[in-house]
Design a protein around this motif. Structure first.
Motif, PDB file in Angstrom:
ATOM      1  N   SER A 191     -55.941   0.270   0.491  1.00 16.42           N
ATOM      2  CA  SER A 191     -54.948  -0.385  -0.193  1.00 16.42           C
ATOM      3  C   SER A 191     -54.377  -1.691  -0.053  1.00 16.42           C
ATOM      4  O   SER A 191     -54.169  -2.103   1.752  1.00 16.42           O
ATOM      5  N   SER A 192     -53.856  -1.668  -0.713  1.00 15.28           N
ATOM      6  CA  SER A 192     -51.948  -2.991  -0.725  1.00 15.28           C
ATOM      7  C   SER A 192     -51.308  -2.937  -1.375  1.00 15.28           C
ATOM      8  O   SER A 192     -50.751  -1.845  -2.381  1.00 15.28           O
ATOM      9  N   ILE A 193     -49.854  -3.844  -1.394  1.00 15.41           N
ATOM     10  CA  ILE A 193     -49.065  -4.016  -2.302  1.00 15.41           C
ATOM     11  C   ILE A 193     -48.376  -5.452  -1.874  1.00 15.41           C
ATOM     12  O   ILE A 193     -48.652  -5.713  -1.142  1.00 15.41           O
ATOM     13  N   ASP A 194     -48.157  -5.434  -3.250  1.00 11.12           N
ATOM     14  CA  ASP A 194     -47.087  -6.449  -3.874  1.00 11.12           C
ATOM     15  C   ASP A 194     -45.496  -6.586  -4.144  1.00 11.12           C
ATOM     16  O   ASP A 194     -45.727  -5.843  -5.035  1.00 11.12           O
ATOM     17  N   ALA A 195     -45.280  -7.580  -3.628  1.00  8.17           N
ATOM     18  CA  ALA A 195     -43.500  -7.996  -4.054  1.00  8.17           C
ATOM     19  C   ALA A 195     -43.464  -8.589  -4.998  1.00  8.17           C
ATOM     20  O   ALA A 195     -43.910 -10.000  -4.495  1.00  8.17           O
ATOM     21  N   LEU A 196     -43.256  -9.046  -6.623  1.00 10.56           N
ATOM     22  CA  LEU A 196     -43.121  -9.906  -7.537  1.00 10.56           C
ATOM     23  C   LEU A 196     -41.809  -9.994  -7.526  1.00 10.56           C
ATOM     24  O   LEU A 196     -41.499  -8.819  -8.314  1.00 10.56           O
ATOM     25  N   VAL A 197     -41.064 -11.218  -6.690  1.00  9.66           N
ATOM     26  CA  VAL A 197     -39.531 -11.530  -7.654  1.00  9.66           C
ATOM     27  C   VAL A 197     -39.225 -12.743  -8.801  1.00  9.66           C
ATOM     28  O   VAL A 197     -40.317 -13.375  -8.835  1.00  9.66           O
ATOM     29  N   ALA A 198     -38.079 -11.692  -9.256  1.00 14.47           N
ATOM     30  CA  ALA A 198     -37.954 -12.446 -10.482  1.00 14.47           C
ATOM     31  C   ALA A 198     -37.294 -14.530 -10.202  1.00 14.47           C
ATOM     32  O   ALA A 198     -36.629 -14.093  -9.043  1.00 14.47           O
ATOM     33  N   ASP A 199     -38.293 -15.232 -11.006  1.00 16.03           N
ATOM     34  CA  ASP A 199     -37.578 -16.448 -10.926  1.00 16.03           C
ATOM     35  C   ASP A 199     -38.594 -17.582  -9.063  1.00 16.03           C
ATOM     36  O   ASP A 199     -38.139 -18.109  -8.592  1.00 16.03           O
ATOM     37  N   VAL A 200     -39.266 -16.476  -8.592  1.00 17.42           N
ATOM     38  CA  VAL A 200     -39.824 -16.847  -7.424  1.00 17.42           C
ATOM     39  C   VAL A 200     -41.513 -16.506  -7.634  1.00 17.42           C
ATOM     40  O   VAL A 200     -41.969 -17.337  -7.543  1.00 17.42           O
ATOM     41  N   HIS A 201     -41.264 -14.731  -7.880  1.00 16.92           N
ATOM     42  CA  HIS A 201     -43.679 -15.697  -8.286  1.00 16.92           C
ATOM     43  C   HIS A 201     -43.415 -14.898 -10.015  1.00 16.92           C
ATOM     44  O   HIS A 201     -44.628 -15.192 -10.177  1.00 16.92           O
ATOM     45  N   PHE A 202     -42.758 -14.730 -11.503  1.00 25.52           N
ATOM     46  CA  PHE A 202     -43.109 -15.432 -12.397  1.00 25.52           C
ATOM     47  C   PHE A 202     -41.285 -15.323 -12.129  1.00 25.52           C
ATOM     48  O   PHE A 202     -40.293 -15.338 -11.966  1.00 25.52           O
ATOM     49  N   PRO A 203     -41.546 -16.941 -14.340  1.00 28.10           N
ATOM     50  CA  PRO A 203     -39.742 -17.030 -14.629  1.00 28.10           C
ATOM     51  C   PRO A 203     -40.217 -15.882 -15.306  1.00 28.10           C
ATOM     52  O   PRO A 203     -40.129 -14.775 -15.393  1.00 28.10           O
ATOM     53  N   ALA A 204     -38.023 -15.851 -14.864  1.00 32.47           N
ATOM     54  CA  ALA A 204     -37.898 -14.348 -15.540  1.00 32.47           C
ATOM     55  C   ALA A 204     -37.407 -14.151 -16.856  1.00 32.47           C
ATOM     56  O   ALA A 204     -37.509 -12.989 -17.753  1.00 32.47           O
ATOM     57  N   ASP A 205     -37.395 -15.501 -17.672  1.00 33.70           N
ATOM     58  CA  ASP A 205     -37.209 -15.855 -18.812  1.00 33.70           C
ATOM     59  C   ASP A 205     -38.835 -15.992 -19.862  1.00 33.70           C
ATOM     60  O   ASP A 205     -39.145 -16.098 -21.010  1.00 33.70           O
ATOM     61  N   ALA A 206     -40.132 -15.612 -19.034  1.00 33.66           N
ATOM     62  CA  ALA A 206     -41.371 -15.748 -19.731  1.00 33.66           C
ATOM     63  C   ALA A 206     -41.100 -14.672 -20.344  1.00 33.66           C
ATOM     64  O   ALA A 206     -40.659 -13.322 -19.884  1.00 33.66           O
ATOM     65  N   ALA A 207     -42.571 -14.267 -21.688  1.00 28.88           N
ATOM     66  CA  ALA A 207     -42.840 -13.346 -22.113  1.00 28.88           C
ATOM     67  C   ALA A 207     -43.350 -12.069 -20.885  1.00 28.88           C
ATOM     68  O   ALA A 207     -44.040 -11.652 -19.693  1.00 28.88           O
ATOM     69  N   ALA A 208     -42.496 -10.456 -21.530  1.00 27.78           N
ATOM     70  CA  ALA A 208     -43.091  -9.708 -19.906  1.00 27.78           C
ATOM     71  C   ALA A 208     -44.279  -8.986 -20.996  1.00 27.78           C
ATOM     72  O   ALA A 208     -44.102  -9.049 -19.622  1.00 27.78           O
ATOM     73  N   GLU A 209     -44.909  -9.584 -21.574  1.00 24.51           N
ATOM     74  CA  GLU A 209     -46.479  -8.658 -21.653  1.00 24.51           C
ATOM     75  C   GLU A 209     -47.272  -9.621 -20.500  1.00 24.51           C
ATOM     76  O   GLU A 209     -47.866  -8.904 -19.757  1.00 24.51           O
ATOM     77  N   LEU A 210     -46.406 -11.311 -20.273  1.00 26.26           N
ATOM     78  CA  LEU A 210     -47.708 -11.824 -19.318  1.00 26.26           C
ATOM     79  C   LEU A 210     -46.862 -11.306 -18.021  1.00 26.26           C
ATOM     80  O   LEU A 210     -47.708 -11.279 -16.784  1.00 26.26           O
ATOM     81  N   ILE A 211     -46.175 -11.264 -17.652  1.00 24.85           N
ATOM     82  CA  ILE A 211     -45.022 -10.728 -16.399  1.00 24.85           C
ATOM     83  C   ILE A 211     -46.154  -9.788 -16.095  1.00 24.85           C
ATOM     84  O   ILE A 211     -46.590  -9.559 -14.919  1.00 24.85           O
ATOM     85  N   GLY A 212     -46.259  -8.177 -17.368  1.00 22.02           N
ATOM     86  CA  GLY A 212     -46.839  -7.016 -15.974  1.00 22.02           C
ATOM     87  C   GLY A 212     -48.328  -7.264 -16.007  1.00 22.02           C
ATOM     88  O   GLY A 212     -49.083  -6.775 -15.062  1.00 22.02           O
TER      89      GLY A 212
END
Length: 257
Positions: A4-25
């Protein structure tokens, strides 16, 4: 055994908050699955947690579509999850199975092994430095490297018979190679001329940028043909730390704090 593994992705740290939501997912799921690939696991399922400042149903649906695409591509189930109010962030726990005798870990590298990496490095870091991350689906090579990484699950399964140690490149080649060296009690010697670099990126991006999610592994055996290119970038010797072109190298890379 279950891995098992777990990752945390925080807006504007690990992805741009205003990026396309499909790409973020899509990115969120593949980043988590990459750790299973590095263990040679058969990925089974993921659990997702999403915190939102406010509810935007169309945005959440788009996140789910991106995750769905990634899950179908990787052959895993989205088994459930949780949604709650809070700062925008995504947590993904990924789970899979592998025979205990074939589990790839970080502590098996031995002097005399060669060091390999799949694919090409540096693209995601170059995209971040350029500062023009895509907000839609029209992705160039660098943006694709950042938003649509490939969890190398088939490659990990193919390597579990031959790799002596492995991990994914998430925090930068030098830093992650140093993790392998430390866990195995060896020195890893890299050759810069052999490192495969994405067009548009630099050696420095490849060495310290991170977010590549390619497999870094060691082996003394013949490497099987894989669906992605594999490059021999160095060797394992007695000693400690990571060396580059014959000299000790600072294990620089992404710093979480």
């Amino acid at each position: 055994v279950l891995v098992s593994s777990i990752d945390a992705l925080v807006a504007d740290v690990h992805f741009p908050a205003d990026a396309a939501a499909e790409l973020i997912g899509y990115r969120a799921l593949m980043v988590a699955l990459s750790d299973l690939a590095a263990m040679g696991a058969d990925a089974s399922h993921v659990l997702d947690s999403l915190t939102l400042v406010q509810v935007d149903v169309s945005w959440v649906r788009a996140i789910a579509e991106g995750m769905r695409e990634a899950a179908l591509s990787a052959g895993v189930f989205i088994a459930g999850g949780n949604v709650s109010r809070g700062p925008l962030a995504i947590h993904v726990s990924a789970h899979g199975f592998v025979d205990a005798s074939l589990l790839m870990k970080r502590d098996g590298a031995k002097p005399g092994d060669s060091v390999y990496v799949t694919g090409q490095l540096g693209g995601a870091a170059a995209a971040l430095e350029r500062g023009r991350l895509a907000r839609g689906d029209d992705l160039d090579t660098l943006n694709s490297a950042y938003f649509r990484p490939h969890a190398r699950l088939p490659e990990g399964r193919a390597l579990r018979d031959v790799a002596s140690s492995a991990m994914d490149v998430s925090d930068g080649l030098l830093q992650d190679a140093d993790h392998l060296a430390d866990a195995s009690g060896v020195r890893i010697e890299l050759e810069s001329a052999r490192i495969p670099i994405v067009t548009g990126a630099t050696l420095q991006h490849a060495l310290t940028g991170g977010d590549d999610y390619e497999l870094l592994f060691t082996s003394a055996a013949e490497i099987p043909d894989l669906a992605v290119a594999v490059s021999r970038i160095g060797r394992v010797s007695e000693g400690h730390g990571v060396w580059l072109d014959g000299s000790p190298a600072e294990a620089a890379g992404y710093q979480h704090f």
